[in-house]
Design a protein around this motif. Structure first.
Motif, short mmCIF file in Angstrom:
data_model
loop_
_atom_site.label_atom_id
_atom_site.label_comp_id
_atom_site.label_asym_id
_atom_site.label_seq_id
_atom_site.Cartn_x
_atom_site.Cartn_y
_atom_site.Cartn_z
N LYS A 723 0.81 -1.31 0.03
CA LYS A 723 -0.20 -0.28 0.08
C LYS A 723 1.03 1.29 0.13
O LYS A 723 1.98 1.42 0.43
CB LYS A 723 -0.85 0.00 1.16
CG LYS A 723 -1.88 -1.18 1.40
CD LYS A 723 -2.73 -0.90 2.51
CE LYS A 723 -3.85 -2.15 2.54
NZ LYS A 723 -4.71 -2.00 3.92
N PRO A 724 0.52 2.42 -0.54
CA PRO A 724 1.49 3.36 -0.30
C PRO A 724 1.41 4.06 0.78
O PRO A 724 0.35 3.74 1.79
CB PRO A 724 0.47 4.37 -1.49
CG PRO A 724 -0.94 4.07 -1.67
CD PRO A 724 -0.77 2.44 -1.49
N TRP A 729 -2.32 2.20 7.88
CA TRP A 729 -3.36 2.34 8.96
C TRP A 729 -3.11 3.76 9.85
O TRP A 729 -4.11 4.46 10.10
CB TRP A 729 -3.25 1.09 9.63
CG TRP A 729 -1.95 1.08 10.62
CD1 TRP A 729 -1.18 0.26 10.26
CD2 TRP A 729 -1.83 1.34 12.05
NE1 TRP A 729 -0.24 0.22 11.09
CE2 TRP A 729 -0.72 0.89 12.37
CE3 TRP A 729 -2.99 2.20 12.81
CZ2 TRP A 729 -0.30 1.31 13.64
CZ3 TRP A 729 -2.56 2.64 14.11
CH2 TRP A 729 -0.90 2.00 14.32
N TRP A 730 -1.93 3.84 9.96
CA TRP A 730 -1.73 4.92 11.11
C TRP A 730 -1.93 6.37 10.32
O TRP A 730 -2.43 7.48 11.20
CB TRP A 730 -0.34 4.87 11.80
CG TRP A 730 0.74 4.89 10.50
CD1 TRP A 730 1.60 4.08 10.19
CD2 TRP A 730 1.43 6.30 10.16
NE1 TRP A 730 2.48 4.28 9.24
CE2 TRP A 730 2.22 5.81 9.18
CE3 TRP A 730 1.29 7.51 10.26
CZ2 TRP A 730 3.25 6.66 8.46
CZ3 TRP A 730 1.96 8.47 9.61
CH2 TRP A 730 2.92 8.05 8.69
N VAL A 731 -1.86 6.32 9.21
CA VAL A 731 -2.07 7.77 8.49
C VAL A 731 -3.99 7.80 8.30
O VAL A 731 -4.35 8.98 8.61
CB VAL A 731 -1.50 7.57 6.96
CG1 VAL A 731 -1.82 8.77 6.30
CG2 VAL A 731 -0.03 7.56 7.14
N VAL A 738 -8.97 13.81 12.31
CA VAL A 738 -9.09 14.93 12.21
C VAL A 738 -10.46 15.19 11.50
O VAL A 738 -11.09 16.24 11.64
CB VAL A 738 -7.82 15.51 11.28
CG1 VAL A 738 -8.14 16.95 10.71
CG2 VAL A 738 -6.47 15.38 12.20
N MET A 739 -10.59 14.38 10.44
CA MET A 739 -12.10 14.42 9.91
C MET A 739 -13.24 14.47 10.63
O MET A 739 -14.17 15.22 10.43
CB MET A 739 -12.19 13.67 8.82
CG MET A 739 -11.12 13.69 7.55
SD MET A 739 -11.51 15.17 6.71
CE MET A 739 -12.95 14.85 6.04
#
Length: 959
Positions: A723-724, A729-731, A738-739
């Motif tokens: 995954k990029p 997961w932590w990103v 925040v959202m």
């Protein structure tokens, strides 16, 4: 460039050849050597490099820059290592599984002629002028015991036997080498009667016979176990300057420097030469193929041949036979093949050295223009030949006497299509029934009249077959299969076939009966069950004319489009022979048989085809091979990398299946687990997967000669794409927090604004509604009391009724006063009471008409709305006997329409207009829709939006 040819010999015998002409694919380089690895790949040694070939692609393996113009004279593959011997004396090695280059393994002072690796990993290198060099698995040279100036020997070829000895063909005879401890021992073997001491080629067969090819002395062989040379003087000088030998399929194949190719049958001693303009005159090398054939290598082209697996008899063989269209053929007890064409009866022996063309028999004895249809040899050696319109002919065992039988002898019809029998019993299938005859040792033939019995005469019979239980099976034209058992005639055996045409019937070694039904395919009968095999199962055609069991587990099926093999246990169909050019045969009914030695002969409109080693052919299949795996245009297969970064998501997979007879016949099906849900069938050699998402994938591929993939080879590999960063997961967790906070803040702000707006609307609605109620009630009371005073003076009882109605009205008004909405039916009751009170004042001059559907009565309406509109109509219009006022209530397009005729008072009452305004405002607040007010001059119409309950299933109302 690729060509298909059938190479013809001087005896009219042909082989299947497929010619590959590399040309520009190998930069026009001359081919010096060939080696087929266990993987099936072919490795070519050329002038300046090594190439691998899989039937479709040529892959180059460049030499080091300092050796790029040196010829590769020998190639060998052992345990994923490619060895190359050069004309400069260099021995190179390359790891095939790694993206590496050739490295130097050793060096001698003479050109290398042959390289091979023995069972323990020793590398044997023969040279042209420097004898033999042997390297141990670590690359160390093993000291050699020099005999007869071994150091100066010209060694042409090497061959290892089953005991570990290595044999060398030299310019000084035959040498045997063996490793004793840490040293190399050598012996020279020769015989004073050997025709030549220059030995150019060696090959070992499965019988431990070493075949030897000489410079000028032809061929001989050496019995290793008996230590004895075996040769024939008839071969001396017959096969000059032999360059290569290959023992394959019980036949020795011989390549020569200037005379093309020949084969030697060790059993019969027969030599067959093959001549064709495409067959190279100079044979560089011959090599066995794992597909059962052999490679014939010239300097400019490569030819794959089926060898003696498939042989075709035509050309010179049929010089006197007229048409090549074979009507029938059999093999007699002496091994002769008998066949008939429209020119008569012929015979030849397929395994004996004899003059050709095939001999024509009884040219002057058989009637003119006799058309023979079938052949049969009985237990006494008599040959029987059935014909059209001429009956049956019998030829004596000494082939000198011929007899004819027709209807006068008891034959049911003179058009005979098939003959079969057991012991001294004969059965004849004709166009007019079935006949039975008994033969006696002295030659007497007795027809017993069975063909005249009920159920046999006046019926077309295409075939007759006697099974192992002596049951006689009959194939008819439209009456299905029939059977005679112990004198009883059985019809309607299989309801599904009772009205079918049956061309051919046979029995396999398990006792199962097989039938050929045109346009449908093949049927197998086991007990009371029957199984159909058709195009969907892999048959090349449903137009099957002949069947024959073989000595293996397969049934031979001859049809218009070719020859198929059907496994009698699994029912799997193999159409391998189509890849060898056996197509469009259009065979006749009696032109197929298999003998006890395992060979099968099939007649067609083009000649006679001989099939050998049928079981081996049926078990072969294309070998799936992965040629490249590229990621973002870089080769990933060479690095072995299977875990890729997120941006490494453009994958290209190249593949092929090794099937040298006809690579274009191969079907592929692919599936990428993680992307594909089903198999994708194709004939391409490349699969492109752009922009793959992160995840784990498994690529699978299968190759087969049919679309059913019942006999498929496969290959597979797995890989993953990470995954990029933004998908870690932590990103995602940080962004999500925040959202959530942002959404919560926006939602709370919005919710507060909505609450304030809703509160404002609610207060405004309550104010307007109270204002409206206060506006309505005093005005109504004033009119009501005036009417009551008038009624009391005239009719006391009516006044009491009026007061009761007025009381009911105000009771209902108090009941609904706190409600925002009531049902239309309740509102109509309020209106009914109001109209009653007004009619006491105006009488019948005030009328009302209500036309509403039942489903509309459950709709909602603000209380007093209809009463207010009715009151406005009364207030603003004159009402008299000459001018009655009519109020109408209907519904249309989801609007409640209240209308009245316009007859304005001459002195109208003063109006504030608040009543209609308040109704409009209330509807706007409750529904968001506008009240429609229309004045046509003749009618005043107010349209109120219909308000449906929440659980109402909305349908447009129009009445």
């Amino acid at each position: 460039m690729t060509l298909f040819i059938f190479c013809q010999s001087g005896r009219g015998q042909q082989l299947y050849f497929r010619s590959y002409m590399p040309g520009t694919s190998i930069d026009q380089k001359k081919i010096n050597s060939v080696f087929e690895a266990e993987s099936g790949l072919l490795y070519l040694g050329t002038e300046g490099g090594v190439y691998s070939f899989d039937g479709v692609y040529y892959q180059p393996f460049p030499l080091p820059d300092t050796l790029q113009y040196v010829s590769v004279t020998s190639t060998f593959v052992w345990r994923d290592k490619l060895f190359a011997g050069l004309s400069s004396g260099h021995l190179l090695q390359k790891e095939l599984s790694q993206p590496s280059y050739f490295v130097l393994k050793g060096k001698v002072d003479a050109p290398v002629t042959d390289v091979f690796i023995d069972l323990v990993g020793r590398c044997w290198v023969s040279t042209y002028g420097a004898g033999l060099m042997v390297l141990d698995p670590e690359g160390n040279i093993i000291p050699a015991e020099r005999l007869n100036n071994d150091a100066g020997l010209f060694v042409y070829d090497l061959e290892a036997d089953y005991s570990g000895n290595v044999w060398a063909g030299t310019d000084a005879g035959l040498w045997r080498y063996r490793v004793a401890g840490d040293s190399l021992k050598a012996d020279v073997l020769h015989d004073l009667q050997l025709p030549d001491l220059i030995i150019r080629a060696l090959d070992l067969d499965e019988h431990n016979r070493l075949w030897i090819g000489f410079q000028e002395g032809g061929v001989c062989h050496y019995l290793i176990d008996e230590e004895q040379f075996v040769f024939s003087e008839t071969l001396f000088g017959l096969l000059p300057e032999i360059t290569s030998l290959c023992y394959q399929g019980d036949e020795l194949w011989i390549g020569m420097a200037f005379d093309g190719m020949a084969s030697l049958n060790p059993g019969s001693g027969r030599i067959t030469r093959y001549e064709d303009e495409l067959l190279p005159r100079r044979i560089v090398a011959l090599a066995q193929s794992q597909l059962g054939g052999l490679w014939i290598i010239g300097a400019d082209n490569m030819i794959y041949s089926s060898g003696n697996q498939i042989q075709f008899y035509g050309g010179q063989l049929f010089a006197n036979a007229g048409s090549l269209d074979i009507q029938a053929l059999i093999q007699d007890k002496h091994g002769y093949i008998w066949f008939c064409t429209d020119e008569g009866l012929f015979r030849f022996h397929p395994d004996q050295q004899e003059s050709l063309p095939a001999a024509r028999w009884f040219k002057n004895t058989l009637p003119d223009k006799v058309f023979l249809t079938c052949l049969y040899e009985d237990v006494y050696g008599y040959l029987w030949a059935g014909s059209f319109d001429k009956g049956v002919f019998r030829i004596s065992p000494d082939r000198k006497i011929i007899e004819r039988f027709n209807e006068s002898n008891g034959l049911s019809n003179i058009n005979v299509l098939r003959i079969d029998g057991y012991e001294n019993q004969l059965w004849f299938a004709t166009l007019g029934g079935v006949s039975h005859a008994i033969t006696e040792p002295g030659g007497k033939v007795v027809f017993d009249g069975a063909g005249l019995k009920e159920g046999f005469s006046n019926t077309y019979f295409y075939t007759v077959f006697v099974d192992a239980r002596q049951r006689v099976w009959l194939g008819t034209d439209g009456h299905g299969p029939q059977m005679i058992e112990k004198g009883s005639h059985h019809t309607g055996l299989f309801p599904g076939l009772s009205d079918k045409v049956v061309y051919s019937i046979t029995e396999d070694q398990e006792g199962r009966i097989w039938m050929a039904v045109p346009d449908e395919g093949l049927y197998c009968v086991t007990g009371d069950s029957i199984r159909k095999i058709g195009i969907g199962d892999g048959l090349s055609s449903t137009q099957i004319t002949a069947l024959s069991p073989t000595q293996s587990n397969y049934l031979l099926v001859s049809g218009y489009e070719g020859i198929d093999l059907v496994n009698i246990y699994t029912f799997a169909v193999s159409g391998h022979y189509r890849s060898f050019g056996i197509r469009n045969l259009k065979p006749n009914l009696n032109a197929l048989f298999c003998n006890e030695s395992g060979s099968c002969f099939a007649g067609s409109q083009h000649g006679i085809i001989r099939l050998n080693r049928i079981g081996e052919m049926a078990n072969r299949k294309p070998v799936m091979y992965l040629t490249a795996h590229k990621v973002n245009l870089s080769d990933a297969g060479q690095t072995g990398k299977m875990n890729f970064k997120s941006h490494e998501n453009h994958h290209v997979v190249r593949y092929t299946a090794i099937w040298y007879p006809a690579p274009e016949d191969v079907f592929y099906r692919l599936r990428l687990h993680g992307l594909d849900t089903t198999w994708q069938t194709t004939r391409n050699h490349e699969a492109v997967y752009p922009s793959l998402r992160p995840g784990t994938y498994r690529w699978e591929a299968e190759a087969s000669l049919d679309r059913n993939f019942l006999q498929a080879s496969s290959t597979a590999f797995s890989f993953s794409i990470a995954k990029p960063l933004w998908q870690q997961w932590w990103v995602w967790l940080s962004v999500s927090v925040v959202m959530v906070l942002i959404v919560y803040a926006v939602f709370r702000s919005r919710l507060e604004k909505l609450r304030l707006v809703e509160l404002q609307k609610q207060k405004q609605a309550e104010f307007d509604y109270l204002l409206l109620r206060n506006q309505v009630n005093p005005h109504f009371l004033f009119n009501s009391f005036g009417t009551l005073i008038s009624v009391i003076g005239h009719d006391k009882n009516k006044a009491i009724e009026y007061v009761e109605k007025l009381s009911d009205y105000f009771r209902n008004l108090l009941q609904y006063r706190d409600q925002q909405l009531i049902s239309l039916s309740e509102e109509l009751r309020l209106l009914e009471t109001y109209i009653y009170l007004q009619q006491q004042r105006y009488g019948q001059n005030l009328g009302i008409a209500t036309k509403l559907p039942d489903e509309c009565l459950s709709s909602l309406i603000p209380p007093m709305s209809l009463q207010m509109l009715a009151e406005n109509a009364v207030k603003h219009n004159s009402i008299s006997k000459t001018k009655p006022l009519f109020i109408s209530i209907t519904v249309s397009d989801d609007y409640l329409m209240i209308s009245n005729n316009i007859q304005l008072r001459q002195s109208p009452e003063r109006s504030t207009g608040l009543g209609l305004l308040n109704i409009s405002e209330r509807y706007r607040i409750i529904t968001g829709k506008e009240v429609i007010v229309q004045n046509t001059g003749e009618k005043f119409i107010v349209s109120l939006p219909v308000i449906y309950p929440l659980n109402h299933e909305h349908k447009s109302i129009d009445r």
